[in-house]
Design a protein around this motif. Sequence first.
Motif, PDB file in Angstrom:
ATOM      1  N   ALA A  41       0.835  -1.204   0.000  1.00  0.00           N
ATOM      2  CA  ALA A  41       0.000   0.000   0.000  1.00  0.00           C
ATOM      3  C   ALA A  41       0.867   1.250   0.000  1.00  0.00           C
ATOM      4  CB  ALA A  41      -0.917   0.004   1.222  1.00  0.00           C
ATOM      5  N   ALA A  42       0.511   2.185  -0.866  1.00  0.00           N
ATOM      6  CA  ALA A  42       1.281   3.425  -0.982  1.00  0.00           C
ATOM      7  C   ALA A  42       0.993   4.363   0.189  1.00  0.00           C
ATOM      8  CB  ALA A  42       0.945   4.118  -2.291  1.00  0.00           C
ATOM      9  N   ILE A  43       2.066   4.980   0.662  1.00  0.00           N
ATOM     10  CA  ILE A  43       1.949   6.079   1.617  1.00  0.00           C
ATOM     11  C   ILE A  43       2.710   7.235   0.971  1.00  0.00           C
ATOM     12  CG2 ILE A  43       2.468   6.956   3.917  1.00  0.00           C
ATOM     13  CD1 ILE A  43       2.491   4.114   4.945  1.00  0.00           C
ATOM     14  N   ARG A  44       1.955   8.261   0.557  1.00  0.00           N
ATOM     15  CA  ARG A  44       2.552   9.391  -0.161  1.00  0.00           C
ATOM     16  C   ARG A  44       2.484  10.658   0.678  1.00  0.00           C
ATOM     17  NH1 ARG A  44      -1.442   7.777  -3.292  1.00  0.00           N
ATOM     18  NH2 ARG A  44      -2.302   9.889  -3.268  1.00  0.00           N
ATOM     19  N   PRO A  45       3.462  11.537   0.510  1.00  0.00           N
ATOM     20  CA  PRO A  45       3.487  12.782   1.286  1.00  0.00           C
ATOM     21  C   PRO A  45       2.245  13.653   1.110  1.00  0.00           C
ATOM     22  CG  PRO A  45       5.588  12.451   0.203  1.00  0.00           C
ATOM     23  CD  PRO A  45       4.654  11.395  -0.328  1.00  0.00           C
ATOM     24  N   ASP A  46       1.603  13.583  -0.051  1.00  0.00           N
ATOM     25  CA  ASP A  46       0.447  14.443  -0.309  1.00  0.00           C
ATOM     26  C   ASP A  46      -0.860  13.876   0.248  1.00  0.00           C
ATOM     27  OD1 ASP A  46       0.487  12.337  -2.197  1.00  0.00           O
ATOM     28  OD2 ASP A  46      -0.667  13.525  -3.628  1.00  0.00           O
ATOM     29  N   GLN A  47      -0.840  12.665   0.772  1.00  0.00           N
ATOM     30  CA  GLN A  47      -2.077  12.056   1.283  1.00  0.00           C
ATOM     31  C   GLN A  47      -2.547  12.747   2.563  1.00  0.00           C
ATOM     32  OE1 GLN A  47      -0.556   7.963   1.331  1.00  0.00           O
ATOM     33  NE2 GLN A  47      -2.450   7.391   0.264  1.00  0.00           N
ATOM     34  N   GLU A  48      -3.828  13.075   2.574  1.00  0.00           N
ATOM     35  CA  GLU A  48      -4.455  13.602   3.780  1.00  0.00           C
ATOM     36  C   GLU A  48      -4.567  12.464   4.780  1.00  0.00           C
ATOM     37  OE1 GLU A  48      -5.766  16.733   4.522  1.00  0.00           O
ATOM     38  OE2 GLU A  48      -4.996  17.564   2.646  1.00  0.00           O
ATOM     39  N   LEU A  49      -4.135  12.707   5.999  1.00  0.00           N
ATOM     40  CA  LEU A  49      -4.166  11.641   7.007  1.00  0.00           C
ATOM     41  C   LEU A  49      -5.587  11.163   7.270  1.00  0.00           C
ATOM     42  CD1 LEU A  49      -1.501  13.000   9.491  1.00  0.00           C
ATOM     43  CD2 LEU A  49      -1.297  10.977   8.040  1.00  0.00           C
ATOM     44  N   GLU A  50      -6.507  12.109   7.466  1.00  0.00           N
ATOM     45  CA  GLU A  50      -7.862  11.712   7.839  1.00  0.00           C
ATOM     46  C   GLU A  50      -8.652  11.163   6.651  1.00  0.00           C
ATOM     47  OE1 GLU A  50     -11.770  13.406  10.199  1.00  0.00           O
ATOM     48  OE2 GLU A  50     -10.015  14.678   9.995  1.00  0.00           O
ATOM     49  N   SER A  51      -8.731  11.904   5.565  1.00  0.00           N
ATOM     50  CA  SER A  51      -9.603  11.482   4.462  1.00  0.00           C
ATOM     51  C   SER A  51      -9.019  10.333   3.640  1.00  0.00           C
ATOM     52  CB  SER A  51      -9.938  12.663   3.554  1.00  0.00           C
ATOM     53  OG  SER A  51      -8.767  13.189   2.960  1.00  0.00           O
ATOM     54  N   ALA A  52      -7.704  10.304   3.436  1.00  0.00           N
ATOM     55  CA  ALA A  52      -7.114   9.261   2.591  1.00  0.00           C
ATOM     56  C   ALA A  52      -6.740   8.005   3.366  1.00  0.00           C
ATOM     57  CB  ALA A  52      -5.870   9.802   1.884  1.00  0.00           C
ATOM     58  N   LEU A  53      -6.330   8.181   4.617  1.00  0.00           N
ATOM     59  CA  LEU A  53      -5.848   7.028   5.391  1.00  0.00           C
ATOM     60  C   LEU A  53      -6.709   6.686   6.604  1.00  0.00           C
ATOM     61  CD1 LEU A  53      -2.020   7.817   5.267  1.00  0.00           C
ATOM     62  CD2 LEU A  53      -3.261   6.071   3.967  1.00  0.00           C
ATOM     63  N   ILE A 100       2.327  18.780  16.086  1.00  0.00           N
ATOM     64  CA  ILE A 100       1.307  17.741  15.897  1.00  0.00           C
ATOM     65  C   ILE A 100      -0.031  18.369  15.518  1.00  0.00           C
ATOM     66  CG2 ILE A 100      -0.014  15.907  17.031  1.00  0.00           C
ATOM     67  CD1 ILE A 100       2.481  15.520  18.847  1.00  0.00           C
ATOM     68  N   GLY A 101      -0.345  19.499  16.132  1.00  0.00           N
ATOM     69  CA  GLY A 101      -1.620  20.171  15.879  1.00  0.00           C
ATOM     70  C   GLY A 101      -1.775  20.676  14.460  1.00  0.00           C
ATOM     71  N   SER A 102      -0.653  20.938  13.786  1.00  0.00           N
ATOM     72  CA  SER A 102      -0.725  21.478  12.426  1.00  0.00           C
ATOM     73  C   SER A 102      -0.611  20.399  11.347  1.00  0.00           C
ATOM     74  CB  SER A 102       0.367  22.529  12.224  1.00  0.00           C
ATOM     75  OG  SER A 102       1.644  21.939  12.323  1.00  0.00           O
ATOM     76  N   VAL A 103      -0.508  19.150  11.753  1.00  0.00           N
ATOM     77  CA  VAL A 103      -0.336  18.043  10.804  1.00  0.00           C
ATOM     78  C   VAL A 103      -1.667  17.718  10.116  1.00  0.00           C
ATOM     79  CG1 VAL A 103       0.051  15.549  10.719  1.00  0.00           C
ATOM     80  CG2 VAL A 103       1.650  16.997  11.944  1.00  0.00           C
ATOM     81  N   ARG A 104      -1.635  17.740   8.781  1.00  0.00           N
ATOM     82  CA  ARG A 104      -2.818  17.369   7.993  1.00  0.00           C
ATOM     83  C   ARG A 104      -2.502  16.251   7.000  1.00  0.00           C
ATOM     84  NH1 ARG A 104      -4.642  19.499  11.634  1.00  0.00           N
ATOM     85  NH2 ARG A 104      -5.587  21.517  11.799  1.00  0.00           N
ATOM     86  N   THR A 105      -1.259  16.233   6.519  1.00  0.00           N
ATOM     87  CA  THR A 105      -0.870  15.258   5.502  1.00  0.00           C
ATOM     88  C   THR A 105       0.285  14.396   6.002  1.00  0.00           C
ATOM     89  OG1 THR A 105       0.796  16.664   4.468  1.00  0.00           O
ATOM     90  CG2 THR A 105      -1.476  16.888   3.650  1.00  0.00           C
ATOM     91  N   VAL A 106       0.566  13.335   5.264  1.00  0.00           N
ATOM     92  CA  VAL A 106       1.713  12.490   5.584  1.00  0.00           C
ATOM     93  C   VAL A 106       2.993  13.327   5.530  1.00  0.00           C
ATOM     94  CG1 VAL A 106       3.082  10.517   4.811  1.00  0.00           C
ATOM     95  CG2 VAL A 106       0.583  10.385   4.778  1.00  0.00           C
ATOM     96  N   GLY A 107       3.085  14.212   4.546  1.00  0.00           N
ATOM     97  CA  GLY A 107       4.250  15.082   4.417  1.00  0.00           C
ATOM     98  C   GLY A 107       4.423  16.001   5.611  1.00  0.00           C
ATOM     99  N   ASP A 108       3.308  16.537   6.135  1.00  0.00           N
ATOM    100  CA  ASP A 108       3.374  17.381   7.335  1.00  0.00           C
ATOM    101  C   ASP A 108       3.959  16.595   8.504  1.00  0.00           C
ATOM    102  OD1 ASP A 108       2.063  19.441   5.937  1.00  0.00           O
ATOM    103  OD2 ASP A 108       0.095  18.961   6.818  1.00  0.00           O
ATOM    104  N   LEU A 109       3.503  15.375   8.665  1.00  0.00           N
ATOM    105  CA  LEU A 109       3.974  14.535   9.762  1.00  0.00           C
ATOM    106  C   LEU A 109       5.451  14.196   9.571  1.00  0.00           C
ATOM    107  CD1 LEU A 109       3.327  13.078  12.373  1.00  0.00           C
ATOM    108  CD2 LEU A 109       2.397  11.193  11.027  1.00  0.00           C
ATOM    109  N   ASP A 110       5.841  13.912   8.345  1.00  0.00           N
ATOM    110  CA  ASP A 110       7.236  13.615   8.045  1.00  0.00           C
ATOM    111  C   ASP A 110       8.125  14.824   8.355  1.00  0.00           C
ATOM    112  OD1 ASP A 110       9.288  11.877   7.053  1.00  0.00           O
ATOM    113  OD2 ASP A 110       9.270  13.014   5.184  1.00  0.00           O
ATOM    114  N   ARG A 111       7.675  16.028   8.000  1.00  0.00           N
ATOM    115  CA  ARG A 111       8.439  17.252   8.312  1.00  0.00           C
ATOM    116  C   ARG A 111       8.566  17.448   9.818  1.00  0.00           C
ATOM    117  NH1 ARG A 111       6.223  18.660   3.638  1.00  0.00           N
ATOM    118  NH2 ARG A 111       4.262  19.424   4.448  1.00  0.00           N
ATOM    119  N   ALA A 112       7.494  17.184  10.554  1.00  0.00           N
ATOM    120  CA  ALA A 112       7.537  17.337  12.013  1.00  0.00           C
ATOM    121  C   ALA A 112       8.562  16.380  12.620  1.00  0.00           C
ATOM    122  CB  ALA A 112       6.148  17.094  12.614  1.00  0.00           C
ATOM    123  N   VAL A 113       8.603  15.156  12.112  1.00  0.00           N
ATOM    124  CA  VAL A 113       9.590  14.181  12.590  1.00  0.00           C
ATOM    125  C   VAL A 113      10.999  14.666  12.246  1.00  0.00           C
ATOM    126  CG1 VAL A 113      10.471  11.817  12.279  1.00  0.00           C
ATOM    127  CG2 VAL A 113       8.014  12.216  12.554  1.00  0.00           C
TER     128      VAL A 113
END
Length: 81
Positions: A19-31, A58-71
């Motif tokens: 299964a693909a996990i892409r930076p542009d995927q919305e965490l809530e709607s796509a995953l 964490i509060g500003s995370v919306r996409t996989v890419g956002d979460l990756d940047r936070a990490v």
Amino acid sequence: MDACLEQVMRAVLDLPVGAAIRPDQELESALGVDSLFLMSIVVGVEAERGIELSAASIGSVRTVGDLDRAVGEALGAVGEI
């Protein structure tokens, strides 16, 4: 993407290996990541990487890419100590 983040996301969300996990995927709607899933992912990455993600990041995370940047930012902060 951070390999640890991807591994934790796959485990928490029970995603198949292909299964693909892409930076542009919305965490809530796509995953289907709700706040409990997000906290499980965050806690898993923090434990594996020895970092702490700020509540603000964490509060500003919306996409996989956002979460990756936070990490990545948290890993950079660890390196600055």
